[in-house]
Scaffold this motif. Structure first.
Motif, short mmCIF file in Angstrom:
data_model
loop_
_atom_site.label_atom_id
_atom_site.label_comp_id
_atom_site.label_asym_id
_atom_site.label_seq_id
_atom_site.Cartn_x
_atom_site.Cartn_y
_atom_site.Cartn_z
N CYS A 148 0.84 -1.21 0.00
CA CYS A 148 0.00 0.00 0.00
C CYS A 148 0.87 1.26 0.00
O CYS A 148 0.55 2.24 -0.68
CB CYS A 148 -0.92 0.00 1.21
N GLY A 149 1.96 1.24 0.75
CA GLY A 149 2.87 2.39 0.76
C GLY A 149 3.48 2.63 -0.60
O GLY A 149 3.59 3.78 -1.05
N ALA A 150 3.89 1.55 -1.29
CA ALA A 150 4.47 1.70 -2.62
C ALA A 150 3.44 2.26 -3.60
O ALA A 150 3.75 3.14 -4.42
CB ALA A 150 4.99 0.36 -3.11
N VAL A 151 2.21 1.76 -3.52
CA VAL A 151 1.16 2.25 -4.42
C VAL A 151 0.87 3.73 -4.13
O VAL A 151 0.68 4.53 -5.05
CB VAL A 151 -0.12 1.40 -4.25
N GLU A 152 0.90 4.12 -2.87
CA GLU A 152 0.66 5.51 -2.51
C GLU A 152 1.76 6.41 -3.07
O GLU A 152 1.48 7.50 -3.58
CB GLU A 152 0.59 5.63 -0.98
N LEU A 153 3.02 5.95 -3.00
CA LEU A 153 4.12 6.74 -3.57
C LEU A 153 3.96 6.89 -5.08
O LEU A 153 4.20 7.97 -5.63
CB LEU A 153 5.46 6.08 -3.24
N ILE A 154 3.57 5.84 -5.75
CA ILE A 154 3.37 5.90 -7.20
C ILE A 154 2.25 6.89 -7.53
O ILE A 154 2.37 7.70 -8.45
CB ILE A 154 3.05 4.50 -7.76
N CYS A 155 1.16 6.85 -6.74
CA CYS A 155 0.04 7.77 -6.98
C CYS A 155 0.46 9.22 -6.75
O CYS A 155 0.08 10.11 -7.52
CB CYS A 155 -1.14 7.41 -6.08
N GLU A 156 1.25 9.47 -5.70
CA GLU A 156 1.70 10.83 -5.44
C GLU A 156 2.60 11.34 -6.56
O GLU A 156 2.50 12.50 -6.98
CB GLU A 156 2.42 10.89 -4.10
#
Length: 191
Positions: A148-156
């Motif tokens: 989830c953290g990796a996906v959040e970084l990609i989204c940001e």
């Protein structure tokens, strides 16, 4: 009712009260008033019932009952099929839950038939197994959290890429440069 003569001299006597009577008529939404007529017309004919119409009515009712019965039987068959499907799904879920419960349970002898040391060993084994399951669940939760953290970084990062062209517009600069960019200068008019 008083009878009065109309006009001077001898003449037929006319019933003025009868002449002054009006009736309101509604003819398909068109409402108007007209003088009442004398009821000299014969009464409307009453419907004649023949043996043929009653036979037709009975035939119509019989066909209608058959259609209703066929529709209800069709609906009953549909619901019966749906009930059978739900029952089979229920039986499958019950068999799966019972097989899952029996597979997770280790055969542990009763504490009354075993000596005290064996019951303590069995309890330790059960506790160790539960501890292993809790650790596995914790590892799984940590993996999901890192994903989830990796996906959040990609989204940001994607959001920043989308915002940057908008933020680079000259509108966000100083107001004087904005006014100079929007208004033509005098040198441009001379050219």
């Amino acid at each position: 009712m008083a009878e009065e003569k109309t006009g001077p001299g001898p003449g037929p006597s006319v019933d003025l009260a009868a002449e002054d009577e009006w009736e309101v008529v509604n003819d398909d939404g068109f409402v108007y008033k007209r003088r009442k007529r004398k009821n000299d017309a014969p009464p409307p004919p009453s419907p004649i019932s023949t043996g043929n119409t009653t036979a037709n009515d009975e035939q119509y009712l019989r066909q209608r009952r058959l259609l209703k019965k066929a529709a209800l039987l069709n609906l009953k068959a549909k619901y019966a099929q749906e009930i059978r499907e739900w029952e089979s799904l229920s039986q499958m879920s019950q068999s799966r839950s019972t097989s899952a419960i029996t597979s997770t349970k280790d055969p542990v002898p009763s504490s009354s038939s075993l000596p005290r040391t064996q019951t303590q060993n069995a309890r330790k084994c059960i506790l160790m197994e539960l501890l292993k399951q809790a650790e596995a669940q914790e590892d799984f939760i940590q993996d999901v959290t890192s994903i989830c953290g990796a996906v959040e970084l990609i989204c940001e990062a994607h959001e920043q890429d989308l915002k940057q062209p908008v933020l680079d517009l000259p509108v966000w600069g100083s107001p004087t440069t904005l006014v100079h960019n929007l208004c033509p200068s005098d040198s441009d008019d001379n050219a």
